[in-house]
Design a protein around this motif. Structure first.
Motif, PDB file in Angstrom:
ATOM      1  N   GLN A 310       0.941  -1.162  -0.076  1.00 59.60           N
ATOM      2  CA  GLN A 310       0.080   0.004  -0.023  1.00 59.60           C
ATOM      3  C   GLN A 310       0.707   1.127  -0.113  1.00 59.60           C
ATOM      4  N   THR A 311       1.950   1.373   0.768  1.00 61.70           N
ATOM      5  CA  THR A 311       2.982   2.317   0.902  1.00 61.70           C
ATOM      6  C   THR A 311       3.559   2.598  -0.551  1.00 61.70           C
ATOM      7  N   LYS A 312       4.123   1.505  -1.061  1.00 61.84           N
ATOM      8  CA  LYS A 312       4.595   1.761  -2.409  1.00 61.84           C
ATOM      9  C   LYS A 312       3.732   2.188  -3.497  1.00 61.84           C
ATOM     10  N   LEU A 313       2.438   1.763  -3.329  1.00 66.80           N
ATOM     11  CA  LEU A 313       1.489   2.019  -4.526  1.00 66.80           C
ATOM     12  C   LEU A 313       1.011   3.481  -4.350  1.00 66.80           C
ATOM     13  N   CYS A 314       0.740   3.893  -3.187  1.00 65.46           N
ATOM     14  CA  CYS A 314       0.653   5.295  -2.923  1.00 65.46           C
ATOM     15  C   CYS A 314       1.763   6.172  -3.159  1.00 65.46           C
ATOM     16  N   MET A 315       2.961   5.825  -2.957  1.00 62.75           N
ATOM     17  CA  MET A 315       4.125   6.568  -3.622  1.00 62.75           C
ATOM     18  C   MET A 315       3.932   6.640  -5.207  1.00 62.75           C
ATOM     19  N   ASP A 316       3.452   5.472  -5.760  1.00 65.94           N
ATOM     20  CA  ASP A 316       3.455   5.439  -7.352  1.00 65.94           C
ATOM     21  C   ASP A 316       2.364   6.605  -7.807  1.00 65.94           C
ATOM     22  N   ASN A 323       4.858  12.938 -13.426  1.00 62.89           N
ATOM     23  CA  ASN A 323       5.440  11.896 -14.605  1.00 62.89           C
ATOM     24  C   ASN A 323       6.478  11.107 -14.265  1.00 62.89           C
ATOM     25  N   GLY A 324       6.535  10.710 -12.893  1.00 66.72           N
ATOM     26  CA  GLY A 324       7.327   9.741 -12.484  1.00 66.72           C
ATOM     27  C   GLY A 324       6.486   8.459 -12.522  1.00 66.72           C
ATOM     28  N   LYS A 325       7.229   7.352 -11.615  1.00 63.38           N
ATOM     29  CA  LYS A 325       6.785   6.171 -11.478  1.00 63.38           C
ATOM     30  C   LYS A 325       7.668   5.410 -10.659  1.00 63.38           C
ATOM     31  N   PHE A 352      10.583   0.352   2.762  1.00 63.58           N
ATOM     32  CA  PHE A 352       9.852   0.085   1.453  1.00 63.58           C
ATOM     33  C   PHE A 352      10.894   0.393   0.100  1.00 63.58           C
ATOM     34  N   ARG A 353      12.278   0.552   0.541  1.00 66.22           N
ATOM     35  CA  ARG A 353      13.159   0.407  -0.493  1.00 66.22           C
ATOM     36  C   ARG A 353      14.060  -0.570  -0.677  1.00 66.22           C
ATOM     37  N   SER A 354      14.705  -0.639  -1.882  1.00 71.12           N
ATOM     38  CA  SER A 354      15.638  -1.551  -2.123  1.00 71.12           C
ATOM     39  C   SER A 354      16.653  -0.828  -2.705  1.00 71.12           C
ATOM     40  N   LEU A 355      17.945  -1.767  -2.829  1.00 64.88           N
ATOM     41  CA  LEU A 355      19.239  -1.315  -3.278  1.00 64.88           C
ATOM     42  C   LEU A 355      19.664  -2.275  -4.585  1.00 64.88           C
ATOM     43  N   ILE A 356      19.990  -1.565  -5.698  1.00 64.23           N
ATOM     44  CA  ILE A 356      20.353  -2.117  -6.770  1.00 64.23           C
ATOM     45  C   ILE A 356      21.515  -1.688  -7.259  1.00 64.23           C
TER      46      ILE A 356
END
Length: 360
Positions: A310-316, A323-325, A352-356
């Motif tokens: 839910q947090t990630k989709l709200c951020m989306d 115009n980001g995503k 709710f974040r990852s590292l790439i």
């Protein structure tokens, strides 16, 4: 029981409750804003133990006729996990304590100089009436040709809006800095990512909160915070930290590694690919084989908890306004491949974040 629309009454009532919960979702933001403005987390923290309802309303200097309204607000915030509630409600003996969420609202002043993170600035930005109001234009935005929601609501893209409104640029910078405070906690779990590096460019690093955390953990690493001139122009660095103004769309200073924390979600795929290509050029000059370090959200509905998703989709949806995503693992793979990188690794980083880690 009766039925309608092919559903029995219990299903309809469940649907009604869900609709009403979503309809009144804005009250979560407004109640949280009230608690932050009143400094309730500071009050409980300074009290040194759970504070009773009577003690709280006395401290807040609430008129007697409105004390029951405070109890209702605290009940709502407690139900949503912001505060913990104990005691006997019927006899006004209930007491309020901090939770992990409200501990992140304790101010720097209350912490008396300690470096504990405080997310109040990002809540202040998110609850600002002007910044919320743009979402009333969603219908016009989605059915029209204007590229961003900010342009529909305010006549200019978000970065132009911030440039022309210094007070909101300041609010934005403080919000991003408050969020970056949590990076320091996560560095302990990913020290290998920064080991062996001599130089790092923090692209879009703002006022340098993340960079300073990395400098503290890795004092031999030289870091350049690279952001717009109006963001870094008046900032001063240290022995291993410097600030450089520039344009990431044109070029990025050479380094062993480039850091992109919460940057790429601001932009469309086409723009992200160009930024990543510039990053690739930065870490590949003079035969160097560096890497790009991305800290961002990866949507993974199948594995994440409901709250995390839910947090990630709200951020989306927030990013949709500029115009980001936020992206799935598959979408990140597409960006990395199109930018010309050969390999990458993804692993959870913090919250709710990852590292790439991305390699040329």
């Amino acid at each position: 029981m009766g039925s309608a629309n092919g559903l029995d009454a219990s299903e309809l009532f469940e649907g009604q409750a869900l609709l009403y919960m979503n309809m009144f979702g804005f009250l979560q933001t407004m109640s949280l804003k009230w608690a932050m403005q009143q400094g309730i987390a500071d009050i409980i923290y300074n009290h040194g133990k759970p504070i009773t309802f009577t003690e709280l309303v006395t401290t807040l200097q609430i008129p007697p006729a409105k004390t029951s309204l405070v109890k209702r607000l605290m009940r709502f915030l407690g139900h949503n996990g912001i505060f913990a509630i104990a005691g006997e409600e019927e006899e006004d003996h209930e007491a309020y304590d901090l939770t992990p969420a409200s501990k992140l609202l304790i101010s720097k002043a209350a912490h008396a100089g300690r470096s504990d993170p405080c997310l109040a600035p990002i809540i202040r930005m998110s609850a600002d009436p002007l910044l919320i109001n743009k979402f009333h234009q969603l219908g016009e935005f989605l059915s029209g040709d204007v590229e961003t929601l900010y342009e529909v609501a305010y006549g200019k893209p978000v970065w132009g809006f911030l440039k022309d409104n210094p007070e909101y640029q300041s609010i934005f910078n403080e919000a991003m800095a408050s969020d970056s405070q949590l990076v320091h906690l996560a560095l302990k779990n990913c020290s290998s990512v920064f080991e062996g590096l001599d130089t790092l460019v923090d692209v879009g690093g703002g006022t340098g909160t993340t960079a300073r955390s990395i400098c503290e953990a890795f004092p031999k690493l030289k870091i350049v915070v690279y952001d717009l001139p109006q963001v870094v122009g008046n900032l001063s660095g240290s022995n291993n930290l410097s600030f450089v103004g520039g344009d990431m769309f044109k070029s990025i200073p050479e380094a062993d590694a480039v850091l992109l924390k919460w940057v790429l979600h601001d932009w469309s795929d086409e723009v992200c690919i160009q930024i990543l290509k510039n990053c690739k050029d930065s870490v590949s000059r003079n035969g160097n084989r560096g890497k790009v370090i991305i800290m961002d959200i990866i949507i993974n509905e199948k594995e994440d908890t409901q709250v995390m998703t839910q947090t990630k989709l709200c951020m989306d949806l927030i990013m949709m306004g500029i115009n980001g995503k936020e992206r799935t693992g598959k979408e990140w793979k597409h960006l990395i491949k199109e930018a010309g990188f050969k390999d990458y690794k993804i692993f959870p980083f913090f919250g709710f974040r990852s590292l790439i880690e991305v390699y040329p």
